[in-house]
Each structure stands twice: as C-alpha cells, then as structure tokens.
Write an enzyme that holds these catalytic residues in place. Structure first.
Site, PDB file in Angstrom:
ATOM      1  N   GLY B  62       5.742 -39.322  27.691  1.00  0.00           N
ATOM      2  CA  GLY B  62       6.085 -38.174  28.519  1.00  0.00           C
ATOM      3  C   GLY B  62       7.510 -38.223  29.038  1.00  0.00           C
ATOM      4  N   ASP B  83       8.294 -48.065  20.829  1.00  0.00           N
ATOM      5  CA  ASP B  83       6.914 -47.690  21.158  1.00  0.00           C
ATOM      6  C   ASP B  83       6.019 -48.206  20.047  1.00  0.00           C
ATOM      7  OD1 ASP B  83       4.444 -46.293  21.842  1.00  0.00           O
ATOM      8  OD2 ASP B  83       5.703 -44.992  23.072  1.00  0.00           O
ATOM      9  N   GLN B  93       0.011 -32.705  25.385  1.00  0.00           N
ATOM     10  CA  GLN B  93       0.142 -31.864  26.573  1.00  0.00           C
ATOM     11  C   GLN B  93       1.482 -32.101  27.267  1.00  0.00           C
ATOM     12  OE1 GLN B  93      -0.244 -34.081  29.297  1.00  0.00           O
ATOM     13  NE2 GLN B  93      -1.017 -32.972  31.089  1.00  0.00           N
ATOM     14  N   LYS B 107       4.399 -43.254  16.794  1.00  0.00           N
ATOM     15  CA  LYS B 107       5.249 -42.400  17.635  1.00  0.00           C
ATOM     16  C   LYS B 107       6.723 -42.533  17.260  1.00  0.00           C
ATOM     17  CE  LYS B 107       2.478 -41.877  21.793  1.00  0.00           C
ATOM     18  NZ  LYS B 107       2.421 -42.099  23.255  1.00  0.00           N
ATOM     19  N   ASP B 151       4.710 -47.044  30.513  1.00  0.00           N
ATOM     20  CA  ASP B 151       3.579 -46.484  31.263  1.00  0.00           C
ATOM     21  C   ASP B 151       2.714 -47.570  31.907  1.00  0.00           C
ATOM     22  OD1 ASP B 151       2.387 -47.623  29.089  1.00  0.00           O
ATOM     23  OD2 ASP B 151       1.301 -45.840  28.433  1.00  0.00           O
ATOM     24  N   CYS B 210      -1.943 -42.784  34.425  1.00  0.00           N
ATOM     25  CA  CYS B 210      -2.040 -41.358  34.108  1.00  0.00           C
ATOM     26  C   CYS B 210      -3.274 -41.084  33.258  1.00  0.00           C
ATOM     27  CB  CYS B 210      -0.797 -40.879  33.368  1.00  0.00           C
ATOM     28  SG  CYS B 210       0.667 -40.855  34.403  1.00  0.00           S
ATOM     29  N   CYS B 359     -15.938 -47.364  33.781  1.00  0.00           N
ATOM     30  CA  CYS B 359     -15.047 -46.258  34.141  1.00  0.00           C
ATOM     31  C   CYS B 359     -14.506 -45.708  32.829  1.00  0.00           C
ATOM     32  CB  CYS B 359     -13.934 -46.733  35.084  1.00  0.00           C
ATOM     33  SG  CYS B 359     -12.911 -48.027  34.375  1.00  0.00           S
TER      34      CYS B 359
END
Ligand code: ZN
Lengths: 98, 401
Positions: B62, B83, B93, B107, B151, B210, B359
């Site tokens: 992002g 990456d 998104q 990526k 991240d 995120c 989770c």
C-alpha cells in the site's frame, strides 16, 4: 476538563472513541492525568504504564502541544493548554501497517 | 512549535557534481520532466540529481505502490523494490502497482512492469528475497535513500538499524485503519531514529495488523505519496524534510498534526553510546515466533487435526476472538468474544473444557490464550494460522478477507 487522545488498541480496550475527557483535582501533571484516566477506565491500568514501576510502555509516547514529553518527569506540571482542555494530552502508539 | 533545523549533510546533488555525461537529460527527458524543470527549486540540477539517485523501496504494498510510482514518474534513476510476496486479491483495494491480472505473480514482477510503463528511463531492481539481518546491509548499501513501506515491526526495526549503521536516510511511513504516521529518520543528519521514538515494539498481537484491523485504501496512497515527497526533497536538497518530526494523519477527520521528536541520547542505535553495531534477530526482538503465526511455547493445533477431531464428534469448545465484523464475513461456528471484551466475559467460558482459540491468523488468539492462562485456564489450544488456514486448507468455499 482534560482531553486525552488514545491509540486504537486502547480505545477498543476502554470502549471509547479516539478522545476521552477526565477531571484532575490538584496539579495537572502527566502522573495525575494518567491516574485520573486509569480511575475512569480501570481496564487501562498496566497498558500505558507498567503496573508496578509506572514506567511508560516503550511503544507509546506522550505529546503535549506538539512536543514529546515522554522522557520528562511524570511530576512536571503540564501547560495551561492541557489543564484547560484547549489542547489534548496525546498518547501515541506504534503502528506498523504498510 | 517547529523543530530547530537539524544539521544537514550537503544535498546529494552537490556531492554528485558535475553530472557525468550519462546524467545529462535527453530531449525526450527534458520534455517529460518539463513541469519539474519549470520549478526553480528543481530545475536542471534537481532533475539530474533525481536521475543520478537510487531509492530502495521496501514493500511493494500500500505504501510502496504510490511511492514507487511517483518516484518513477519523477525520474529517479534507479529504484529497488524489495518484496517476497505474490499478489493477492485482497491487495488490490490499495496496492496500485498491481492489477487484477497480476494475482499470483510475484509483486516485484508486477511492480517492475508498472514502473516500466510509467517511465522506461528508470532502472528497476526487483529484490524478491525477504530482508533479514543476513542480507539487509548488502541489499541497502547501493542505495542513497531507503523508503520503509513494510508491514510488520521486525522489518521496521531491521531497516532502522541497517539505515543507522549505513548512515542512510530512512523514510518511514506506516498506516492502520484510518491513521498514518510519517517521519524521516536520519541520525547522520542530526535527527532521531525509529528506536528513539519507539525503543521496543508492542507485544505480538496487541496492536492489530492491517490484515486484522483493516485499512482505508486511499490512506496508504496519501502516506506513501508523502514518503515519495520526502525522498525527492532529500535527493534535490530542497525544502524541509520531516527529520525530527512525526507527522500524524487522521483520515476520518482529514487532519494533519506535526509533532516534534527528540533524539534519545541513550538510544541503543543512534545514541551517545550505541550498543547495536551489527544487525540482530528482529523476530526474537519483537517476540514473533519464527515462521508461524502462533506462539512457540503454547499448545498449537493444526486445522487438519481440528477438522479430524470435530468430524470424530469430539466435544471441543471453539472460541473466536475476532471482531463481530470479521465474524460476519466468515466463521466456523465458534463462540465469539472480541479480544477487548475477553476479560469481562470470561465467565462465559468453562475452564474444565478443552478450548480451541482462533482469530484470523493466530496472533490475537495467542494473546487471548495468555490472558486466559493468567485467569487459570489450562486446556487451551491455539489454532495455527487461524481461520485463514481453515479457508486455505479445509473449506475452500469460505469467504476470505
Ligand atoms: Zn535512535
């Protein structure tokens, strides 16, 4: 009335929005503001300061009027802007998303 | 309320004068960069400095997307993109480097294609390996400026320490939900470093990622663009970089706030008596178990074992410690208690029963298990990889997020 802004994980824990207000009797210092915050939101005990040593958690910082006061004495008086609620006492937390 | 301006190194453009012939701008480049050349603050000198510059962007996500695209368009000569991930549907998104047709590609491949499409003059160096303490110094050293678009906390501390050791500016950005933070950590120019601000990371699972907490797509667009801006100013030696300042952005309120940061004289990386002279094990430092989403010392259960035991009719209590929004997207029938309510709602749980906690990825559940342990619960298992692993390996029809 003193305004305190909280990072997201503490808002979730306390069940509040980004900003809460507390009242402090006597001198307005970092220690008295955090004491008042923990009285109003007991679930925050131990999350901002260590339960026993009262040391700040290392992934949080305290800012007052744009200045970092994390390393100042917790007993130092905070400026009038904080005492009057004109400026919030900011608790800023590390985030890592990218 | 502004920081006293930190002592500055001479701008890169001054250290690089005179520009070698290959740094001269071609006719095509003069036209391409004409809107820059019209700005006296940039001009031919600045544009040549950009052409001579090299920027490493860590993370093609992002933040890395807008940073890479704007730096490429601006004419930065060499852009490294590090990456190790492949493009996933949930990336699109906000990660504008990658298109729908790139799903499943590395990526770095789609990043190279996108950058090449924007500006074929840019030399792109795709780095597909995961940065670690064994390779970081070597990967970073050829670059003038490092952009932290990672991240996770281990990579952020790794990049900080590597940049301090190498004396390079670390352009820091991070996002979560609706909030962003930007700074330039550059101790060599007199500023503080990431460790001066946050000497240690939060315990794993306390601050959601995120992937768990969500992020508004345009937010990393704004923060990553600010990182590109800081990189450009440092390269051309103009304006005031965010050295010694932390810029906060609140997307819901559309509010920026600039805070002053201080260098910590006792900082182990950049202080008066630094103790970090080589890179350390950053997963250990951040308390992240190597290679998995769970915790090392507590009982784990795989999704395969859980499925087998449930199919065998065993009485296992499933505890789901995600948020109600997440539960609405997909669930495996667990009893939902969001992490923030766990301590208050503990009476809903029976310590005599075996409880499997899950989770999304296994991090929040590991933390929930710690909480339950402290309250005397013993028969606890953490579902390794969380409901993500269940969707991957057991139920392919399950909605993912
Ligand atoms: Zn430092």
């Amino acid at each position: 009335m003193i305004r305190v802004t909280l990072p997201y994980h503490l808002r979730t824990l306390a069940g509040t929005g980004a900003e809460v207000t507390v009242d402090v009797d006597g001198p307005v210092t970092r220690a008295s503001v955090l004491d008042a915050l923990e009285t109003a939101y007991p679930m925050l005990r131990g999350t901002i300061r260590d339960h026993d040593t009262k040391e700040r958690r290392p992934f949080l910082r305290f800012f007052v009027c744009g200045e970092d006061v994390s390393l100042a004495s917790p007993e130092d008086p905070l400026p009038e802007e904080i005492a009057s609620g004109r400026e919030p006492f900011m608790v800023i937390g590390a985030i890592a998303g990218g | 309320m502004h920081a006293s301006s930190a002592p500055r190194e001479p701008p890169l453009k001054d250290r690089m004068k005179p520009a070698p012939p290959e740094r001269e701008l071609s006719r095509e480049e003069v036209a391409r960069y004409s809107r820059h050349l019209l700005l006296p603050e940039v001009g031919q000198g600045g544009q040549k400095a950009l052409k001579a510059a090299s920027v490493l962007i860590v993370g093609a996500g992002g933040l890395g997307s807008p940073a890479a695209m704007y730096l490429a368009a601006a004419g930065v000569g060499k852009i490294g993109i590090a990456d190790a991930d492949v493009v996933d549907l949930t990336n699109l998104q906000r990660q504008l480097l990658h298109a729908t047709t790139d799903i499943g590609r590395p990526k770095t491949d789609s990043a190279r294609d996108t950058i090449g499409g924007i500006n074929p003059h840019v030399i792109v160096r795709p780095i597909e390996s995961r940065l670690d303490s064994g390779n970081a110094l070597e990967i970073l050293s050829p670059y003038d400026v490092i952009i932290d678009g990672s991240d996770n906390f281990p990579t952020r501390y790794l990049l900080n320490d590597a940049c301090v050791i190498l004396g390079k500016p670390n352009i820091y950005g991070s996002v979560f939900r609706f909030e962003g933070q930007v700074s330039v950590f550059y101790p060599k120019a007199g500023g503080p470093c990431y460790r001066c601000l946050y000497p240690a990371p939060p315990p794993p699972g306390l601050v959601p990622s995120c992937a768990e907490g969500g992020v508004l797509g345009v937010l990393p667009g704004i923060i990553g663009s600010l990182q590109a801006l800081e990189a450009i100013k440092i390269v051309i030696g103009r304006g005031d970089a965010l050295t010694g300042k932390l810029l906060l952005f609140d997307a819901l309120g559309t509010k920026f706030r600039e805070l002053t940061l201080k260098k910590d004289p006792s900082c182990p990386a950049c202080g008066d008596n630094p103790t970090i002279r080589t890179l350390i094990d950053y997963e250990d430092f951040c308390g992240v178990p190597h290679g998995t989403g769970g915790t090392g010392d507590q009982a784990e259960i795989t999704v395969e074992e859980l499925k087998r035991r449930l199919d065998g009719g065993e009485e296992i209590f499933l505890l789901d410690v995600r948020e109600p929004l997440e539960y609405g997207i997909c669930n495996i029938g667990g009893h939902l208690i969001p992490p923030g309510e766990l301590a208050m709602r503990i009476t809903e749980l029976d310590p005599a029963r075996e409880i499997v906690v899950y989770c999304k990825t296994g991090i929040r559940s590991a933390r929930a298990i710690e909480t339950l342990r402290q309250k005397g619960f013993q028969k606890l298992r953490n579902l390794t990889g969380g409901i993500d692993a269940w969707a991957d390996r057991i139920d392919h029809t399950m909605a993912r997020y």
